[in-house]
Write a protein that holds these residues in place. Sequence first.
Motif, PDB file in Angstrom:
ATOM      1  N   PHE A 150       0.575  -0.733  -0.199  1.00  0.00           N
ATOM      2  CA  PHE A 150       0.046   0.159  -0.131  1.00  0.00           C
ATOM      3  C   PHE A 150       0.924   1.257   0.024  1.00  0.00           C
ATOM      4  O   PHE A 150       0.402   1.841  -0.901  1.00  0.00           O
ATOM      5  N   ALA A 151       2.083   1.377   0.913  1.00  0.00           N
ATOM      6  CA  ALA A 151       3.088   2.194   0.746  1.00  0.00           C
ATOM      7  C   ALA A 151       3.295   2.219  -0.479  1.00  0.00           C
ATOM      8  O   ALA A 151       3.103   3.979  -0.733  1.00  0.00           O
ATOM      9  N   ALA A 152       4.049   1.912  -1.123  1.00  0.00           N
ATOM     10  CA  ALA A 152       4.360   1.718  -2.513  1.00  0.00           C
ATOM     11  C   ALA A 152       3.659   2.702  -3.187  1.00  0.00           C
ATOM     12  O   ALA A 152       3.985   3.042  -4.055  1.00  0.00           O
ATOM     13  N   ALA A 153       2.452   1.773  -3.663  1.00  0.00           N
ATOM     14  CA  ALA A 153       1.577   2.100  -4.492  1.00  0.00           C
ATOM     15  C   ALA A 153       1.033   3.605  -3.901  1.00  0.00           C
ATOM     16  O   ALA A 153       1.307   4.320  -5.629  1.00  0.00           O
ATOM     17  N   ALA A 154       0.803   3.686  -3.208  1.00  0.00           N
ATOM     18  CA  ALA A 154       0.845   5.736  -2.637  1.00  0.00           C
ATOM     19  C   ALA A 154       1.711   6.801  -2.738  1.00  0.00           C
ATOM     20  O   ALA A 154       1.253   7.816  -3.628  1.00  0.00           O
ATOM     21  N   LEU A 155       2.592   6.289  -2.879  1.00  0.00           N
ATOM     22  CA  LEU A 155       3.994   7.678  -3.007  1.00  0.00           C
ATOM     23  C   LEU A 155       4.297   7.269  -4.508  1.00  0.00           C
ATOM     24  O   LEU A 155       4.060   8.390  -5.419  1.00  0.00           O
ATOM     25  N   ALA A 156       3.448   5.770  -5.144  1.00  0.00           N
ATOM     26  CA  ALA A 156       3.935   5.961  -6.684  1.00  0.00           C
ATOM     27  C   ALA A 156       2.539   6.358  -7.377  1.00  0.00           C
ATOM     28  O   ALA A 156       2.902   7.367  -8.904  1.00  0.00           O
ATOM     29  N   VAL A 172       1.095   8.903  -6.489  1.00  0.00           N
ATOM     30  CA  VAL A 172       0.833  10.631  -6.308  1.00  0.00           C
ATOM     31  C   VAL A 172       2.840  11.820  -6.915  1.00  0.00           C
ATOM     32  O   VAL A 172       2.292  12.141  -7.762  1.00  0.00           O
ATOM     33  N   ALA A 173       3.925   9.824  -6.964  1.00  0.00           N
ATOM     34  CA  ALA A 173       4.241  10.783  -8.025  1.00  0.00           C
ATOM     35  C   ALA A 173       4.374  10.272  -9.099  1.00  0.00           C
ATOM     36  O   ALA A 173       5.209  11.169  -9.413  1.00  0.00           O
ATOM     37  N   LEU A 174       3.843   9.959  -9.741  1.00  0.00           N
ATOM     38  CA  LEU A 174       4.064   9.492 -11.026  1.00  0.00           C
ATOM     39  C   LEU A 174       2.569  10.591 -11.456  1.00  0.00           C
ATOM     40  O   LEU A 174       2.152  10.321 -12.303  1.00  0.00           O
ATOM     41  N   ALA A 210      -3.826   2.435 -11.035  1.00  0.00           N
ATOM     42  CA  ALA A 210      -3.621   3.321 -11.279  1.00  0.00           C
ATOM     43  C   ALA A 210      -1.997   3.580 -12.023  1.00  0.00           C
ATOM     44  O   ALA A 210      -2.349   4.436 -12.789  1.00  0.00           O
ATOM     45  N   LEU A 211      -1.641   2.677 -11.742  1.00  0.00           N
ATOM     46  CA  LEU A 211       0.072   2.382 -11.806  1.00  0.00           C
ATOM     47  C   LEU A 211       0.082   1.307 -13.278  1.00  0.00           C
ATOM     48  O   LEU A 211       1.073   1.284 -13.839  1.00  0.00           O
TER      49      LEU A 211
END
Length: 129
Positions: free
Chosen positions: A67-73, A75-77, A127-128
Amino acid sequence: MPIELKMLAWSIALGLAHVLLGAALTTRQRGLKWNVGARDAVLPPLEGVAARVDRGLRNFLETFPFFAAAALAVVALDRGDAGTALGAQCYFWARLAYVPLYAAGVPYLRTLVWAISLWGLLQLLWALL
């Protein structure tokens, strides 16, 4: 701040609260001497609520890094949208509901709540992709 990051921050707080709850219940069962000691002795497994809270925490820790990795990605992308916002909120609120459900030993509903948290995480992943 994007909602995905807010839910990440609240999920971190939830994880810390879960750790503290588990530590308190484990200490109640094993004693303060065990808590402040080196913990070298082999002890019997936890029982009851303490065991369920410990298993619930382990379950949280299985999905939280994703979850943390996906949430950060997201937002970053700049991939955030209504779907990722809903997904992040579903993940957090379901994980919050999961703690007392698991601690109380509630079957079926606990699994449904876990599935909702997984669905929320998958919304971020989709979304990624």
